[in-house]
Design a protein around this motif. Structure first.
Motif, PDB file in Angstrom:
ATOM      1  N   LYS A   1    -102.691  29.210  21.820  1.00 59.96           N
ATOM      2  CA  LYS A   1    -101.729  28.780  22.821  1.00 59.96           C
ATOM      3  C   LYS A   1    -100.472  29.630  22.693  1.00 59.96           C
ATOM      4  O   LYS A   1     -99.575  29.300  21.912  1.00 59.96           O
TER       5      LYS A   1
ATOM      6  N   ALA B   1    -100.126  24.447  13.946  1.00 61.30           N
ATOM      7  CA  ALA B   1    -100.178  23.088  14.489  1.00 61.30           C
ATOM      8  C   ALA B   1     -99.123  22.946  15.577  1.00 61.30           C
ATOM      9  O   ALA B   1     -98.072  23.569  15.492  1.00 61.30           O
ATOM     10  N   PRO B   2     -99.395  22.153  16.623  1.00 60.74           N
ATOM     11  CA  PRO B   2     -98.433  22.044  17.724  1.00 60.74           C
ATOM     12  C   PRO B   2     -97.113  21.438  17.244  1.00 60.74           C
ATOM     13  O   PRO B   2     -97.008  20.242  17.063  1.00 60.74           O
TER      14      PRO B   2
ATOM     15  N   PRO C   1    -105.362  26.984   7.234  1.00 64.44           N
ATOM     16  CA  PRO C   1    -105.715  26.126   8.377  1.00 64.44           C
ATOM     17  C   PRO C   1    -104.568  25.256   8.886  1.00 64.44           C
ATOM     18  O   PRO C   1    -104.614  24.778  10.013  1.00 64.44           O
TER      19      PRO C   1
ATOM     20  N   ARG D   1    -108.497  27.572  18.542  1.00 60.36           N
ATOM     21  CA  ARG D   1    -108.400  26.118  18.420  1.00 60.36           C
ATOM     22  C   ARG D   1    -107.004  25.581  18.796  1.00 60.36           C
ATOM     23  O   ARG D   1    -106.472  24.691  18.162  1.00 60.36           O
ATOM     24  N   GLY D   2    -106.402  26.154  19.806  1.00 59.81           N
ATOM     25  CA  GLY D   2    -105.126  25.652  20.309  1.00 59.81           C
ATOM     26  C   GLY D   2    -103.938  25.923  19.413  1.00 59.81           C
ATOM     27  O   GLY D   2    -102.871  25.338  19.607  1.00 59.81           O
ATOM     28  N   ARG D   3    -104.081  26.792  18.452  1.00 58.75           N
ATOM     29  CA  ARG D   3    -102.944  27.091  17.570  1.00 58.75           C
ATOM     30  C   ARG D   3    -101.812  27.737  18.379  1.00 58.75           C
ATOM     31  O   ARG D   3    -102.067  28.582  19.227  1.00 58.75           O
TER      32      ARG D   3
END
Lengths: 58, 219
Positions: free
Chosen positions: B103, B207-208, B203, B45-47
Motif C-alpha cells: 500500500k 503494519a497500518p 514481519p 500483504r497490504g504493508r
C-alpha cells in the motif's frame, strides 16, 4: 579531380573519427555492479503497536 | 556539380545518419482495476510503504537520457526523457509495489513507527543503440540505490543495476521507448522482489500505522 580527392579525404576522416563513446555497461559488468543482498546497517526495535495487524490489511 | 552533390549525399548516408533527437517517456500506468487484480494475494500483504519521490538524481550525464549513434558508432543526437529520471524510477517503483500488494502512501503521509520508508538515488538511466550486422539493439541501463528505513530503527541499503534490450531494424523512437519500458519494469520488479525478501525477516514492519490517508494518486 581535386573535389573527388577532398570527398575521399572527408570519407576517410569520418571513418577515422568513428570513436563513439559506449556509456552502457556489458551484461557481465551489470551483474557485478548489481548487489545481491541488502546491507542492513541497523536492525528495527520491536514495536508492540499494531503488531497484530501486520500484513493483514487488504 | 550534380556528381558532387550525389557523392556528398552518398558519403553522408553511408555514415548511417541519426541526427534527430528522440524523446522517451515512463511506461504507461496500468489502470487501477488491473493493479488491484494483480495486488490480490500479492506478497506485499497490504504493508504500508512511503516512497519519497522524486529520487535524487546522481547520473553522470544529467542533460540527456541516452544517445543516437550512426553506423560509425558516433554520437549524433540526444535521447531526452520527458520526465526527470528521479520521478520516473520512483513512480515505477510505487506502481510495482501496488501491483505486488503493498500500500504505497503519499510522500506527505506521516509515518508510524513501523511504516516502511523508501528513499532512492538514480545513478544511471541511459539508452544507446548497438549496431549489429543487419539489425541494431537499443540497450537501456538503469541503476539506482535504495535506502529503506523505519522509525523503529531499520536502515538497509542496496544498489540495483539492470539492462533492457530491444532489437529493431532502425534506431527509431519506438525502439528506444521499448528498451526504456523493459529496463524500467525490470528494475522496478527487482526492487520489489528485493524489498519483499528484506521484509520477510521483519514481519512486524509495514503494519497500518501511518496517520495520514492513503494516497489517491501515488505522486
Amino acid at each position: 579531380m581535386k573535389r573527388s580527392r577532398l570527398l575521399i579525404a572527408l570519407g576517410l576522416l569520418l571513418t577515422l573519427v568513428a570513436c563513439g563513446r559506449h556509456v552502457v555497461l556489458d551484461p557481465e559488468t551489470v551483474d557485478r555492479v548489481n548487489e545481491r543482498a541488502w546491507t542492513v546497517k541497523s536492525e528495527p526495535r520491536r514495536v508492540p503497536v499494531n503488531v497484530a495487524d501486520a500484513g493483514s490489511s487488504p | 556539380m550534380r556528381k558532387l552533390a550525389l557523392l556528398a549525399a552518398t558519403t553522408l548516408l553511408s555514415t548511417g545518419c541519426a541526427f534527430a533527437n528522440v524523446d522517451v517517456h515512463p511506461p504507461d500506468t496500468p489502470p487501477g482495476a488491473a493493479l488491484a487484480a494483480d495486488a490480490r494475494g500479492g506478497p506485499g500483504r497490504g504493508r504500508e510503504v512511503i516512497v519519497y519521490a522524486p529520487f535524487a538524481d546522481a547520473r553522470y550525464e544529467i542533460t540527456r537520457c541516452g544517445m543516437q549513434k550512426n553506423g560509425y558508432n558516433m554520437d549524433t543526437a540526444d535521447v531526452k526523457c520527458t520526465e526527470p529520471p528521479g520521478r520516473w524510477v520512483a513512480d515505477a517503483l510505487a506502481i510495482e509495489l501496488q501491483r505486488a500488494g503493498y500500500k504505497p502512501l503519499r510522500a506527505d503521509a506521516v509515518p508510524g513507527p513501523t511504516t516502511i520508508v523508501v528513499r532512492g538515488t538514480v545513478h544511471q538511466l541511459f539508452l544507446e543503440p548497438k549496431h549489429d550486422f543487419f539489425t541494431l539493439t537499443v540497450e537501456g541501463d538503469v541503476s539506482a540505490r535504495l535506502v529503506v528505513s523505519t522509525a523503529s530503527g531499520l536502515l538497509a541499503e542496496r544498489a540495483f543495476y539492470v539492462k533492457g534490450m530491444e532489437t529493431g531494424l532502425a534506431s527509431t523512437e519506438a525502439t528506444f521507448q521499448a528498451s526504456a519500458d523493459k529496463a524500467t519494469r525490470h528494475i522496478a520488479r527487482a526492487m520489489v522482489i528485493a524489498l519483499t525478501q528484506l521484509l520477510e525477516r521483519y514481519p512486524d514492519l509495514g503494519a497500518p500505522s501511518a496517520s495520514a490517508p492513503v494516497a489517491g494518486g501515488i505522486r
